[in-house]
Design an enzyme around this catalytic site. Structure first.
Site, mmCIF file in Angstrom:
data_model
loop_
_atom_site.group_PDB
_atom_site.id
_atom_site.type_symbol
_atom_site.label_atom_id
_atom_site.label_comp_id
_atom_site.label_asym_id
_atom_site.label_seq_id
_atom_site.Cartn_x
_atom_site.Cartn_y
_atom_site.Cartn_z
ATOM 1 N N GLU A 149 0.814 -1.219 0.000
ATOM 2 C CA GLU A 149 0.000 0.000 0.000
ATOM 3 C C GLU A 149 0.848 1.270 0.000
ATOM 4 O OE1 GLU A 149 -2.907 -0.255 3.149
ATOM 5 O OE2 GLU A 149 -4.207 -1.512 1.918
ATOM 6 N N GLU A 304 -6.450 -8.088 -0.547
ATOM 7 C CA GLU A 304 -6.869 -8.188 0.849
ATOM 8 C C GLU A 304 -8.377 -7.976 0.937
ATOM 9 O OE1 GLU A 304 -4.838 -5.496 3.477
ATOM 10 O OE2 GLU A 304 -2.915 -5.800 2.499
HETATM 11 C C1 GLA Z 1 -4.204 -2.685 4.995
HETATM 12 C C2 GLA Z 1 -2.814 -3.291 5.093
HETATM 13 C C3 GLA Z 1 -2.767 -4.547 5.888
HETATM 14 C C4 GLA Z 1 -3.645 -4.467 7.113
HETATM 15 C C5 GLA Z 1 -5.047 -4.125 6.682
HETATM 16 C C6 GLA Z 1 -6.023 -4.107 7.834
HETATM 17 O O1 GLA Z 1 -4.891 -3.035 3.886
HETATM 18 O O2 GLA Z 1 -2.230 -3.517 3.833
HETATM 19 O O3 GLA Z 1 -1.437 -4.772 6.258
HETATM 20 O O4 GLA Z 1 -3.168 -3.515 7.982
HETATM 21 O O5 GLA Z 1 -5.031 -2.874 6.092
HETATM 22 O O6 GLA Z 1 -7.324 -3.894 7.407
#
Ligand code: GLA
Ligand code: ZN
Length: 672
Positions: A149, A304
């Site tokens: 991210e 995710e």
């Molecule tokens: C983000 C991060 C993850 C985690 C999630 C939690 O997407 O990439 O590492 O912290 O949030 O929702």
């Protein structure tokens, strides 16, 4: 990347459990049970991989990768640059970010590093190279997950210098920069590039050209950082594809530009299900799935998603039964080749110990969430044939990062909620097209428009060089183009176009925009049919937010304002140009208006939906294609059951008679 199966799995952090090897044994057993075929390793593992400067320990990771492989589980291996170890910040303090008030941050959290810092780049290069050399050819490793991210900005002296260099390369002379930024205004003329500082609330924040270039620089610098990570992997001899994970409605990076530098894109999907009506959340999610898919116009990954409740939303509702499966299917329906979770196992401590996971602290396989993950695994296994199938769309909606930056940052007729309103405007068109049962692409202003029959341009305030010409030729050749108020107002430096707007397209739309009235959120005007003959439209619709007052030249006025001093003036216009047609919408319309207008335009363009007839409210229909098959997906996000008429085909998943219960879904393979 895709071997005839859809990825199912997610972020896994066994490095947090190295002193409890029995946990790993349980994990493997559970993963197999839930048909987990892929896990992402190493996202935040740096301090275990390099506990001291230059001292690497990869043996634990190797043992885990080997064992996963022996159990049929593939790995998406991350570079660890998303969070650096303590020693690194202590030894090279320049890696710590400086905020816009010029305060250096202390060590802490994650994603807190300077993208310019040569020390950080070098340490990242070293560890990435070693990881790639060691694991780049491992048969379990399918993909490189580059960092995590990416986002944020740094205002340190190194970044200031890099920004000045970036500007010098762009403008050549300080005179050219002054012209582009209109710095004669308020006596802000620069004498040299070295005087330029990034925007700051304690310094310069009034030059929009500066703010816009700063955003471009931050975005470019982040992409450049990512490219260096990829270069390190390639230099070490690994040619496995790369993927980057993007965020929900994130504004900080021009994702269209970033996507060009990576083999595949993915995103992290955390909608607040059950905060709003479920169908509303489903539509917002669908919008972003389609934005992400459009970045490369090929399959992506949902990297995710939360199998349970998150721990960071204001209120984290439990995922209602059936939602894990429905949200996973939705990603596949919109073009993903994998539905992955954050996280496989809940950590014992730390900020995310209560964040939903496939396996929780209790550890057993008799939990509701684990059962749902197993059902999702079954579903994805049945849909393996879909992997690699593309998405075809004949309609596109413009979504342009630079335009959003400029519109948000500029002082103008309305300064509240500009981003929200432009998204609302884009989603009005998007939803109307989706309700007609069509796949919809997104494009930014640099994308080719050929190949689409209908393109809609919501609030394209900033026109990139060459964009007006692309629109002109699109319409000339027979395309239907819909543009709204507040379009074609400024150039790439936020300098107002002289001589009338929408710039370069006044003849295409047959009008000139003269004034823009901004309304308070609680105000409304209305637009009414100007005369008989506009079939398929209602007599009147409420409008909000903006009312553009235009002077038609060749355009035909189809609707007019109903109220205020401009009652009777044009509000919806149409102009024939070349073999196409150009529509101009003057005011912030409601969904009913968009639905009616796009139904009409789709008919005119000869566009038809994936299924015959319109899609019931709350139902989502999409399709993916291979040379031989069209895969039709349908999902019900409404509260009642619905029944769809389906063509003949092989039902890969779901009920054969087209009945969908709430949260139900089906996938039909139709031979071409
Ligand atoms: C983000 C991060 C993850 C985690 C999630 C939690 O997407 O990439 O590492 O912290 O949030 O929702
Ligand atoms: Zn910096």
């Amino acid at each position: 990347m895709r071997d005839g199966y859809l990825m199912h799995g997610g972020d896994y952090n066994p490095e947090q459990w190295l002193d409890m090897p029995e946990v790993f044994d349980t994990d493997i057993e559970r993963f197999r049970e839930a048909k987990i075929n892929t896990v992402t390793l190493g996202v935040f593992s740096w301090s275990k991989l390099e506990p001291k400067d230059g001292e690497y320990h990869f043996e634990w990771l190797e043992a885990i990768i080997d064992r996963l492989y022996a159990n049929g589980i593939s790995v998406i291996l991350a570079t660890p640059s998303g969070a650096r170890p303590h020693w690194l910040a202590d030894r090279y303090p320049e890696v710590l970010r400086v905020n816009e008030k010029r305060q250096r941050m202390l060590f802490g959290t994650r994603h807190n590093h300077c993208m310019t810092s040569p020390a950080y780049r070098e340490k990242v290069r070293q560890i990435d190279t070693r990881l790639a050399a060691r694991f780049g050819a491992h048969p379990a490793v399918k993909l490189w997950h580059i960092s995590n991210e990416y986002g944020g900005e740094c205002h340190c002296p190194l970044c200031q210098k890099a920004f000045q260099g970036w500007l010098e390369r762009k403008y050549g002379t300080v005179q050219a920069l002054n012209d582009a930024w209109c710095t004669a205004f308020w006596s802000h003329t620069y004498d040299s590039f070295s005087q330029v500082e990034s925007p700051s609330s304690i310094g310069e924040y009034s030059i929009m050209g500066l703010s816009l270039d700063w955003k471009r620089f931050v975005s470019d610098q982040t992409v450049d950082f990512m490219e260096q990570e990829i270069a390190a992997i390639r230099a070490a001899g690994s040619d496995k594809p790369t993927v980057v994970n993007m965020m929900y409605y994130f504004g900080g990076i021009d994702y269209f530009r970033m996507a060009k530098k990576v083999d595949a894109v993915s995103w992290d999907n955390y909608p607040a299900w059950d905060k709003r009506e479920r169908k509303e959340t489903a539509q917002r999610t669908a919008f972003w799935h389609d934005v992400i898919r459009s970045l490369k116009k090929k399959p992506f990954l949902m990297m995710e998603s939360c199998p349970g409740a998150t721990n960071w939303q204001g209120v984290s509702r439990l995922k209602r039964p059936g939602l894990v499966r429905a949200a996973s299917l939705q990603s596949i329906a919109h073009g993903a080749d994998g539905a992955l979770y954050f996280q496989m196992r809940k950590s014992r401590g730390g900020e995310e110990k209560f964040h939903g996971a496939v396996l929780d602290h209790y550890d057993g396989n008799d939990t509701r969430i684990f059962r749902e993950v197993c059902e999702t695994g079954d579903m994805l296994e049945r849909l393996g044939r879909v992997s690699g199938a593309g998405t075809k769309a004949e309609a596109a909606v413009l979504y342009d990062w630079e335009n959003l930056w400029a519109m948000e940052g500029s002082w103008g007729p309305r300064n509240e909620g500009m981003r929200r309103l432009s998204l609302e405007c884009a989603s009005g068109a998007y939803r109307a097209l989706r309700r007609l049962g069509m796949n919809v692409d997104f494009a930014d202003q640099s994308c080719a428009l050929d190949g689409y029959k209908l393109v809609t341009a919501p609030m394209q305030y900033l026109f990139h060089e060459g964009f007006a010409e692309r629109v002109r030729s699109f319409v000339e050749k027979g395309g239907i183009f819909v543009m709204t108020y507040w379009s074609g107002v400024v150039d790439e430096n936020d300098r107002c176009f002289l001589g009338g707007t929408p710039h370069g397209l006044m003849d295409v739309f047959g009008l000139r925009s003269e004034e823009l009235d901004a309304l308070y959120d609680w105000e409304e005007n209305e637009i009414c049919l100007a005369k008989d003959g506009l079939t398929g439209m209602r007599e009147r619709y409420p409008v909000k937010y903006f009312c553009d007052l235009v002077k038609p030249k060749t355009a035909e006025t189809l609707m007019v304002y109903g109220k205020d001093f401009y009652a009777g003036q044009p509000a919806l216009l149409h102009n024939s140009y070349g073999s196409g047609s150009a529509w101009y919408l003057c005011a912030g319309a409601c969904q009913e208006f968009y639905d009616d207008l796009y139904r009409k335009l789709a008919k005119e363009a000869g566009l038809s939906g994936i299924l015959p007839g319109e899609i019931p409210d709350g139902v989502e229909v999409t399709s993916r294609e291979t040379e031989e098959y069209t895969f039709i997906f349908a999902q019900n996000f409404s509260e009642g059951s619905v029944s769809l008429a389906l063509p003949d085909g092989e039902m890969l998943y779901g009920s054969a008679d087209g009945t969908l219960e709430p949260l139900g879904g089906l996938v039909l393979a139709v031979k071409k």
